[in-house]
Design a protein around this motif. Structure first.
Motif, short mmCIF file in Angstrom:
data_model
loop_
_atom_site.label_atom_id
_atom_site.label_comp_id
_atom_site.label_asym_id
_atom_site.label_seq_id
_atom_site.Cartn_x
_atom_site.Cartn_y
_atom_site.Cartn_z
N SER A 130 0.70 42.90 -42.94
CA SER A 130 0.29 41.85 -43.85
C SER A 130 -1.17 42.18 -44.20
N PRO A 131 -1.41 42.63 -45.44
CA PRO A 131 -2.71 43.24 -45.73
C PRO A 131 -3.84 42.24 -46.04
N ASP A 132 -5.09 42.70 -45.77
CA ASP A 132 -6.27 41.96 -46.24
C ASP A 132 -6.59 42.37 -47.67
N ARG A 133 -6.28 43.63 -47.95
CA ARG A 133 -6.56 44.19 -49.28
C ARG A 133 -5.35 44.99 -49.76
N ILE A 134 -5.06 44.88 -51.05
CA ILE A 134 -4.00 45.68 -51.65
C ILE A 134 -4.67 46.59 -52.68
N ILE A 135 -4.53 47.90 -52.47
CA ILE A 135 -5.28 48.83 -53.31
C ILE A 135 -4.33 49.80 -54.02
N PRO A 136 -4.32 49.78 -55.34
CA PRO A 136 -3.49 50.74 -56.08
C PRO A 136 -4.14 52.12 -56.09
N VAL A 137 -3.34 53.17 -56.00
CA VAL A 137 -3.88 54.53 -56.13
C VAL A 137 -4.45 54.66 -57.54
N GLN A 151 -0.24 52.52 -63.70
CA GLN A 151 1.07 52.00 -63.28
C GLN A 151 1.06 51.48 -61.85
N SER A 152 0.20 52.03 -60.99
CA SER A 152 0.15 51.57 -59.60
C SER A 152 -0.45 50.16 -59.52
N LEU A 153 -1.40 49.88 -60.39
CA LEU A 153 -1.97 48.53 -60.45
C LEU A 153 -0.92 47.54 -60.97
N LEU A 154 -0.17 47.95 -61.98
CA LEU A 154 0.89 47.07 -62.51
C LEU A 154 1.93 46.78 -61.43
N LEU A 155 2.26 47.82 -60.65
CA LEU A 155 3.24 47.62 -59.58
C LEU A 155 2.69 46.69 -58.51
N ASN A 165 -5.41 37.92 -55.52
CA ASN A 165 -6.83 37.93 -55.10
C ASN A 165 -7.12 39.05 -54.10
N LYS A 166 -6.05 39.59 -53.47
CA LYS A 166 -6.24 40.69 -52.50
C LYS A 166 -6.23 42.05 -53.18
N ILE A 167 -5.78 42.08 -54.43
CA ILE A 167 -5.68 43.37 -55.12
C ILE A 167 -7.06 43.78 -55.65
N ILE A 168 -7.56 44.92 -55.13
CA ILE A 168 -8.89 45.39 -55.53
C ILE A 168 -8.70 46.70 -56.29
N ILE A 210 -5.27 47.54 -44.95
CA ILE A 210 -5.08 47.86 -46.37
C ILE A 210 -3.66 48.33 -46.66
N LEU A 211 -3.13 47.83 -47.77
CA LEU A 211 -1.85 48.33 -48.25
C LEU A 211 -2.09 49.09 -49.55
N LEU A 212 -1.78 50.37 -49.52
CA LEU A 212 -1.95 51.23 -50.70
C LEU A 212 -0.66 51.19 -51.53
N ILE A 213 -0.80 51.13 -52.84
CA ILE A 213 0.39 51.08 -53.70
C ILE A 213 0.40 52.29 -54.64
N ASP A 214 1.57 52.93 -54.73
CA ASP A 214 1.73 54.03 -55.69
C ASP A 214 3.15 53.99 -56.25
N ASP A 215 3.39 54.77 -57.31
CA ASP A 215 4.74 54.72 -57.89
C ASP A 215 5.74 55.57 -57.09
N VAL A 216 5.35 56.82 -56.77
CA VAL A 216 6.30 57.70 -56.08
C VAL A 216 5.65 58.37 -54.87
N PHE A 217 6.37 58.41 -53.77
CA PHE A 217 5.96 59.17 -52.59
C PHE A 217 6.71 60.50 -52.66
N THR A 218 5.98 61.59 -52.90
CA THR A 218 6.65 62.89 -53.00
C THR A 218 6.48 63.61 -51.66
N THR A 219 5.31 64.20 -51.42
CA THR A 219 5.06 64.81 -50.10
C THR A 219 4.13 63.93 -49.27
N GLY A 220 3.57 62.91 -49.89
CA GLY A 220 2.65 62.03 -49.18
C GLY A 220 1.20 62.48 -49.26
#
Ligand SMILES: [Zn+2]
Ligand SMILES: [Zn+2]
Length: 250
Positions: A130-137, A151-155, A165-168, A210-220
């Protein structure tokens, strides 16, 4: 148009989306076929091809296993990621790829509601912090200008409508305009991303989950590089959530 406004007035705002569907008939995110509804923007045939990430999977990186219990995969047993857990909603197959391509390059933002609905049904996402911050790549400024959106911010906004409010979006910055990772091997991917990301304000991440958000996990490699700089700036823990995950055998 008068009748349209009368309809809105008569049925209230909850019908507004239905009305938009009438004006702009919904179509399948993958094959483009016309649809009668807009809650899940996939036609019956494409929906059958969408594969949710289900157990068993690697408890760390989330890679799928054909059978058995959840456990650490071979890669996670020997290598140390900077993130603690990575989870994805669906498998990145041809059907998912077309839908993501439509979002990224065609700006088909109507698909976000579908991705949110899918995320809510996803099993793996439930064991993320349960994150304090949500951060898009982040995208590099050049690419952001070109595309007009990240697109990561939109997701991130679609996945967590109640935690906006947690999305920075400015916590991480992509300072180098790296070439696309597609087609690069593991080592070249890491080299390509060296010093690509910087933390803008340490206060945004220091001591935070922190929870990082991205569209696709390929190799990480990309999310791991982001997690590495976040940890370096004092983040307590970094988990990763992506819409899709490359899984060769699935
Ligand atoms: Zn379809
Ligand atoms: Zn793993």
């Amino acid at each position: 148009m008068n009748s349209i406004f009368t309809t809105i007035a008569a049925h209230g705002m909850h019908c507004f989306h239905d009305l938009l569907d009438l004006l702009f008939p919904p179509s399948c995110l993958s094959c483009g076929a016309s649809l009668l509804q807009s809650s899940i923007l996939f036609c019956e045939s494409c929906l059958k091809k969408i594969k949710f990430v289900t157990e068993p999977y690697c408890t760390c990186c989330g890679t799928l296993f054909p059978s058995g219990e959840n456990h650490l995969c071979g890669i996670c047993l020997v290598s140390k990621w900077s993130f603690t857990r990575a989870r994805s909603v669906i498998v990145y197959n041809e059907t998912a790829a077309k839908a993501i391509f439509g979002l990224k390059f065609g700006g088909r933002k109507a698909g976000l509601k579908t991705f949110k609905n899918m995320k809510e049904q996803s099993v793996g996402c439930q064991d993320l912090i349960s994150p304090d911050r949500i951060i898009p790549v982040p995208l590099h400024m050049n690419r952001l200008r070109q595309r007009g959106f990240n697109q990561s911010l939109l997701l991130a906004r679609a996945f967590f409508p109640d935690q906006r409010n947690k999305i920075i979006k400015t916590a991480l910055r992509r300072q180098r305009d790296t070439i696309a990772q597609t087609g690069l091997t593991g080592l070249s991917r890491r080299k390509n991303l060296r010093d690509a990301f910087v933390v803008e304000k340490k206060d945004d991440v220091s001591g935070k989950k922190i929870l990082l958000i991205d569209d696709v996990f390929t190799t990480g490699t990309t999310v791991n590089e982001c997690a590495r700089v976040l940890k370096q700036a004092g983040a307590e823990r970094v988990d990763v959530l992506t819409l899709a995950r490359v899984a060769e055998k699935f």
